[in-house]
Design a protein around this motif. Structure first.
Motif, PDB file in Angstrom:
ATOM      1  N   UNK A   5       7.174   3.730   3.296  1.00 54.13           N
ATOM      2  CA  UNK A   5       5.772   3.651   3.474  1.00 54.13           C
ATOM      3  C   UNK A   5       5.175   5.293   2.568  1.00 54.13           C
ATOM      4  N   UNK A   6       4.147   5.175   1.661  1.00 56.34           N
ATOM      5  CA  UNK A   6       4.255   6.181   0.663  1.00 56.34           C
ATOM      6  C   UNK A   6       2.614   6.481   0.909  1.00 56.34           C
ATOM      7  N   UNK A   7       2.707   7.540   1.356  1.00 57.69           N
ATOM      8  CA  UNK A   7       1.164   8.284   1.606  1.00 57.69           C
ATOM      9  C   UNK A   7       1.028   9.358   0.715  1.00 57.69           C
ATOM     10  N   UNK A   8       0.140   9.180   0.271  1.00 50.42           N
ATOM     11  CA  UNK A   8      -0.512  11.238   0.143  1.00 50.42           C
ATOM     12  C   UNK A   8      -1.038  11.764   0.648  1.00 50.42           C
ATOM     13  N   UNK A  20       2.601   5.550  -9.751  1.00 50.35           N
ATOM     14  CA  UNK A  20       3.774   5.830  -8.395  1.00 50.35           C
ATOM     15  C   UNK A  20       3.614   5.653  -7.327  1.00 50.35           C
ATOM     16  N   UNK A  21       3.421   5.269  -6.300  1.00 51.84           N
ATOM     17  CA  UNK A  21       2.817   5.442  -5.337  1.00 51.84           C
ATOM     18  C   UNK A  21       2.743   4.161  -4.962  1.00 51.84           C
ATOM     19  N   UNK A  22       2.004   3.219  -5.598  1.00 52.89           N
ATOM     20  CA  UNK A  22       1.378   1.168  -5.490  1.00 52.89           C
ATOM     21  C   UNK A  22       2.863   0.818  -6.140  1.00 52.89           C
ATOM     22  N   UNK A  23       3.176   1.394  -6.773  1.00 49.14           N
ATOM     23  CA  UNK A  23       4.632   0.903  -7.369  1.00 49.14           C
ATOM     24  C   UNK A  23       6.133   0.898  -6.918  1.00 49.14           C
ATOM     25  N   UNK A  24       6.296   1.716  -5.910  1.00 46.00           N
ATOM     26  CA  UNK A  24       7.386   1.769  -5.168  1.00 46.00           C
ATOM     27  C   UNK A  24       7.261   0.159  -3.990  1.00 46.00           C
ATOM     28  N   UNK A  25       8.446   0.098  -3.717  1.00 48.37           N
ATOM     29  CA  UNK A  25       8.488  -0.659  -2.788  1.00 48.37           C
ATOM     30  C   UNK A  25       8.227  -0.244  -1.444  1.00 48.37           C
ATOM     31  N   UNK A  26       8.262  -1.513  -0.813  1.00 50.11           N
ATOM     32  CA  UNK A  26       7.207  -1.483   0.114  1.00 50.11           C
ATOM     33  C   UNK A  26       5.927  -1.107   0.713  1.00 50.11           C
ATOM     34  N   UNK A  27       5.269  -0.515   1.827  1.00 55.90           N
ATOM     35  CA  UNK A  27       3.593  -0.072   2.193  1.00 55.90           C
ATOM     36  C   UNK A  27       3.284   0.855   1.211  1.00 55.90           C
ATOM     37  N   UNK A  28       2.081   0.725   1.510  1.00 61.49           N
ATOM     38  CA  UNK A  28       1.558   2.230   1.191  1.00 61.49           C
ATOM     39  C   UNK A  28       0.049   2.257   2.074  1.00 61.49           C
ATOM     40  N   UNK A  29      -0.013   3.897   2.238  1.00 59.96           N
ATOM     41  CA  UNK A  29      -1.619   3.594   2.750  1.00 59.96           C
ATOM     42  C   UNK A  29      -2.290   4.711   1.592  1.00 59.96           C
ATOM     43  N   UNK A  30      -3.472   3.907   1.828  1.00 60.80           N
ATOM     44  CA  UNK A  30      -4.554   5.154   1.140  1.00 60.80           C
ATOM     45  C   UNK A  30      -6.493   6.007   2.273  1.00 60.80           C
ATOM     46  N   UNK A  31      -5.525   6.916   1.806  1.00 62.97           N
ATOM     47  CA  UNK A  31      -6.769   7.532   2.560  1.00 62.97           C
ATOM     48  C   UNK A  31      -8.383   7.671   2.318  1.00 62.97           C
ATOM     49  N   UNK A  32      -9.357   7.318   3.210  1.00 65.77           N
ATOM     50  CA  UNK A  32     -10.724   6.717   2.283  1.00 65.77           C
ATOM     51  C   UNK A  32     -11.097   7.935   1.887  1.00 65.77           C
ATOM     52  N   UNK A  33     -11.878   7.970   0.331  1.00 63.64           N
ATOM     53  CA  UNK A  33     -12.010   8.788  -0.772  1.00 63.64           C
ATOM     54  C   UNK A  33     -11.223   9.197  -1.718  1.00 63.64           C
ATOM     55  N   UNK A  34      -9.901   8.571  -0.922  1.00 62.78           N
ATOM     56  CA  UNK A  34      -9.029   9.276  -2.510  1.00 62.78           C
ATOM     57  C   UNK A  34      -9.422   8.384  -3.515  1.00 62.78           C
ATOM     58  N   UNK A  70      -4.615  -4.993  -7.852  1.00 66.19           N
ATOM     59  CA  UNK A  70      -5.254  -6.260  -8.197  1.00 66.19           C
ATOM     60  C   UNK A  70      -3.965  -6.751  -8.615  1.00 66.19           C
ATOM     61  N   UNK A  71      -3.264  -5.676  -9.291  1.00 64.31           N
ATOM     62  CA  UNK A  71      -1.430  -6.262 -10.357  1.00 64.31           C
ATOM     63  C   UNK A  71      -0.835  -6.675  -9.060  1.00 64.31           C
ATOM     64  N   UNK A  72      -0.697  -4.941  -8.311  1.00 68.53           N
ATOM     65  CA  UNK A  72      -0.287  -5.373  -7.322  1.00 68.53           C
ATOM     66  C   UNK A  72       0.634  -6.933  -6.490  1.00 68.53           C
ATOM     67  N   UNK A  73      -1.574  -7.202  -5.701  1.00 65.20           N
ATOM     68  CA  UNK A  73      -1.297  -8.150  -5.391  1.00 65.20           C
ATOM     69  C   UNK A  73      -0.141  -9.435  -6.653  1.00 65.20           C
ATOM     70  N   UNK A  74      -0.997  -9.482  -7.442  1.00 65.13           N
ATOM     71  CA  UNK A  74      -0.304 -11.048  -8.142  1.00 65.13           C
ATOM     72  C   UNK A  74       1.240 -10.862  -8.577  1.00 65.13           C
ATOM     73  N   UNK A  75       1.493  -9.778  -8.480  1.00 69.56           N
ATOM     74  CA  UNK A  75       2.784  -9.668  -8.881  1.00 69.56           C
ATOM     75  C   UNK A  75       3.836  -9.699  -8.053  1.00 69.56           C
ATOM     76  N   UNK A  76       5.011 -10.755  -7.661  1.00 67.59           N
ATOM     77  CA  UNK A  76       5.533 -10.693  -6.554  1.00 67.59           C
ATOM     78  C   UNK A  76       6.451  -9.437  -6.857  1.00 67.59           C
ATOM     79  N   UNK A  77       7.407  -8.609  -7.540  1.00 68.43           N
ATOM     80  CA  UNK A  77       8.527  -7.786  -7.698  1.00 68.43           C
ATOM     81  C   UNK A  77       7.456  -6.876  -6.436  1.00 68.43           C
ATOM     82  N   UNK A  78       5.980  -6.475  -6.994  1.00 69.54           N
ATOM     83  CA  UNK A  78       5.654  -5.547  -6.499  1.00 69.54           C
ATOM     84  C   UNK A  78       5.724  -5.627  -4.624  1.00 69.54           C
ATOM     85  N   UNK A  79       5.015  -4.506  -4.461  1.00 71.61           N
ATOM     86  CA  UNK A  79       5.444  -4.477  -2.806  1.00 71.61           C
ATOM     87  C   UNK A  79       7.335  -3.796  -1.968  1.00 71.61           C
TER      88      UNK A  79
END
Ligand code: TEU
Length: 581
Positions: free
Chosen positions: A356-359, A405-419, A508-517
């Motif tokens: 997971x990737x967390x900022x 960077x965070x959303x492009x990396x392999x795996x999952x990610x967290x978004x903290x409200x307001x970021x 939106x791009x992340x959802x549409x591109x199966x090579x992400x996640x």
């Protein structure tokens, strides 16, 4: 459903779900959703206030589900909503199987789960197993029952040291400052035993050797799973087990040294952090999660700085994922970032778990404000950076680059409200407004975590910026800055240069591109100060941290960039780009 007046934000319907979400939800394997999930952290007290008392609540979350849908996240993690005296913002629980009246009711919680699921959003709750509130019926019974009673066995009571027992049983320190022990007054008025609290005094540590404790938490997991909750974030998952005999800690624990202790490598055995015996508990919990037809998932909150130690929590028969705090702590320096990513990927793939990737989260200074400072390896709470001179424009520019960077990396990610709104830490809260127990426990030297917990600005030009309904009598529980008008969700919507639209487009791009996640990456060879990688056949992410402008790959088509490219089409420093090659 809460009644809404015309013009107020409303819950979105199936028709509002973006086309790509509907398509993907049909084709993706529901059992594996968590391997790629982008999970939005709802800090309930500060997300949205539905009833006008100045505190966020379940009605507020329900009224903003459409926003989360449009943002494009897969799930929400909601910070504790259980009945609590709020000595530590809900991390002091009196009943794990109910809802705090200030947040709503169990019926509203169930309604929220139904509405979220109907929109394709999963819901993760927060379980707090290390400690209860000192107002929990078990703890009250333990105090009343007296020395040597079975009730006291559920917690960690010990006699004091010294002739009159006036010294704490050992030298362990509370994370919030001061000793980790508090001496109680027995019911006959005499000074009695001490109890352990690794956090605030109002948070007595449970004794996880006791079968009642294990059984009760398993009951609570099932209680919520049976109501459709999709998973749990496990609070301080690396504590729980204390070494028998409670031996003293060998190294200094004043706050600065405490930070260093967490950064310490290689790992050393500690009497109450990250003990091997804790894993047995999570194997039991995993069996419970797997007993459901649509398996439930866990994410460990474990401040374990060494990726190899963290990976032990996510072995195949334990927890599914763990927050990657090594990434969160990484300064905006290319070599740190790349090494952290590479090490994380190696350690996670060794156990078959997605990273997971967390900022940011509710315990650390917001990353816009961290990145606004000179970059170095920070301490554990990251608050130590706040003393340095800041350039928030630089901080925001880097934050834009960091999310690609965070959303492009392999795996999952967290978004903290307001970021997603580009909020910075509120560093000038008046002292009288501070609510984090850290402030008092540190003798008013550490301002604590309130600066990242300020209620979210939704709309309008003045506080409460739509956080509470129009005409509410109560002000938000923490004061909002006067200059947030340009940062509201309303103000940013439709502005292609805003942080919010950057997040929306990236998701939106992340959802549409199966090579992400979930998956793997191939590093690119780039000049010092930059990093980049390819995913799948044609997706490339370049991050220029501090190098001179770098070239994009030949014939690259830009999908999204965090900043305008240079006039000759190159990527400047403090910027990232996603492209198709
Ligand atoms: O936090 C665990 C923890 O040790 C840290 O995040 C700590 O609170 C922070 O570094 C102090 O600067 C979890 C929760 O996320 C936090 O909000 C709670 O206060 C804590 O547990 C106790 O339940």
């Amino acid at each position: 459903m809460q009644e809404q007046s015309p013009g107020e934000h409303s819950v979105c319907s199936q028709d509002d779900i973006p086309e790509v979400r509907r398509t993907l939800s049909l084709i993706s394997d529901p059992g594996d959703w968590w391997r790629s999930a982008v999970i939005y952290q709802v800090y309930i007290r500060s997300f949205c206030d539905g009833n006008g008392d100045g505190l966020g609540d379940i009605a507020g979350i329900r009224s903003r589900l459409s926003y989360l849908c449009e943002l494009g996240v897969d799930a929400l993690w909601i910070n504790p909503w259980y009945p609590s005296p709020m000595a530590d913002a809900g991390y002091d629980v009196t009943d794990y199987r109910d809802v705090e009246p200030r947040f709503g009711t169990l019926d509203e919680a169930e309604a929220l789960l139904g509405e979220a699921h109907a929109l394709g959003l999963r819901v993760i709750l927060d379980i707090v197993p290390n400690h209860t509130s000192d107002q929990h019926p078990w703890f009250r019974a333990a105090v009343a029952a007296g020395h040597g009673s079975p009730e006291r066995e559920r917690y960690v009571f010990r006699p004091g040291r010294g002739e009159d027992g006036s010294e704490p049983p050992n030298g362990w320190r509370s994370v919030f400052g001061g000793t980790a022990w508090h001496r109680i007054t027995e019911s006959d008025g005499s000074l009695g035993e001490w109890y352990l609290h690794l956090f605030a005094r109002e948070q007595p540590d449970l004794n996880w050797e006791h079968p009642d404790v294990r059984a009760d938490f398993e009951h609570s997991l099932r209680f919520w799973f049976d109501r459709g909750v999709d998973g749990f974030r496990i609070d301080v998952a690396n504590s729980l087990i204390k070494q028998s005999g409670l031996p003293d800690v060998e190294w200094p624990q004043a706050s600065v040294e405490f930070d260093q202790e967490f950064a310490r490598a290689p790992w050393q055995a500690h009497p109450h952090w990250d003990r091997d015996e804790v894993h047995e508990i999570y194997r039991d919990w995993r069996r419970i999660a797997d007993s459901y037809a649509d398996p439930r998932v866990f994410v460990a909150e474990a401040w374990v700085d060494e990726p190899a130690r963290l990976a032990r929590y996510i072995r195949p028969d334990e927890l599914h994922t763990a927050f990657n705090f090594t990434y969160l702590r990484s300064p905006w320096l290319a070599d740190h970032l790349q090494n952290t990513v590479a090490e994380t990927l190696a350690e996670h793939s060794a156990v078959g778990a997605p990273p997971t990737w967390v900022l940011s989260n509710h315990d650390v200074a917001r990353h816009v404000s961290r990145y606004a400072r000179p970059q170095k390896k920070p301490g554990r709470s990251l608050m130590d950076l706040l003393g340095q001179p800041a350039d928030l424009e630089v901080g925001r520019r880097r934050a834009r680059a960091a999310v690609l960077l965070t959303l492009g990396l392999p795996g999952g990610a967290y978004i903290y409200q307001g970021e997603e709104l580009g909020l910075a830490e509120v560093e000038d809260l008046p002292e009288g407004a501070l609510r984090d127990p850290t402030w008092e426990r540190s003798g008013q030297t550490d301002r604590g975590r309130d600066g990242c917990r300020v209620p979210i600005p939704w709309s309008g030009t003045d506080p409460p910026y739509g956080f509470s309904p129009d005409g509410s009598k109560a002000a938000p529980w923490l004061p909002q800055p006067a200059d947030w008008a340009g940062l509201t969700a309303e103000a940013q919507t439709g502005d292609p240069l805003s942080m919010l639209e950057l997040y929306r487009e990236a998701l939106r791009i992340r959802r549409a591109d199966s090579s992400l996640g979930d998956g793997d990456l191939a590093w690119l060879d780039l000049p010092e100060g930059a990093l980049g990688f390819q995913r799948g056949a044609d997706f490339v992410c370049l991050v220029n941290v501090s190098a001179d402008p770098i070239d994009l790959p030949d014939a690259a088509v830009v999908l999204l960039s965090s900043t305008e490219l240079t006039a000759d089409g190159r990527l400047p420093a403090d910027a990232s780009v996603w492209c198709s090659v």
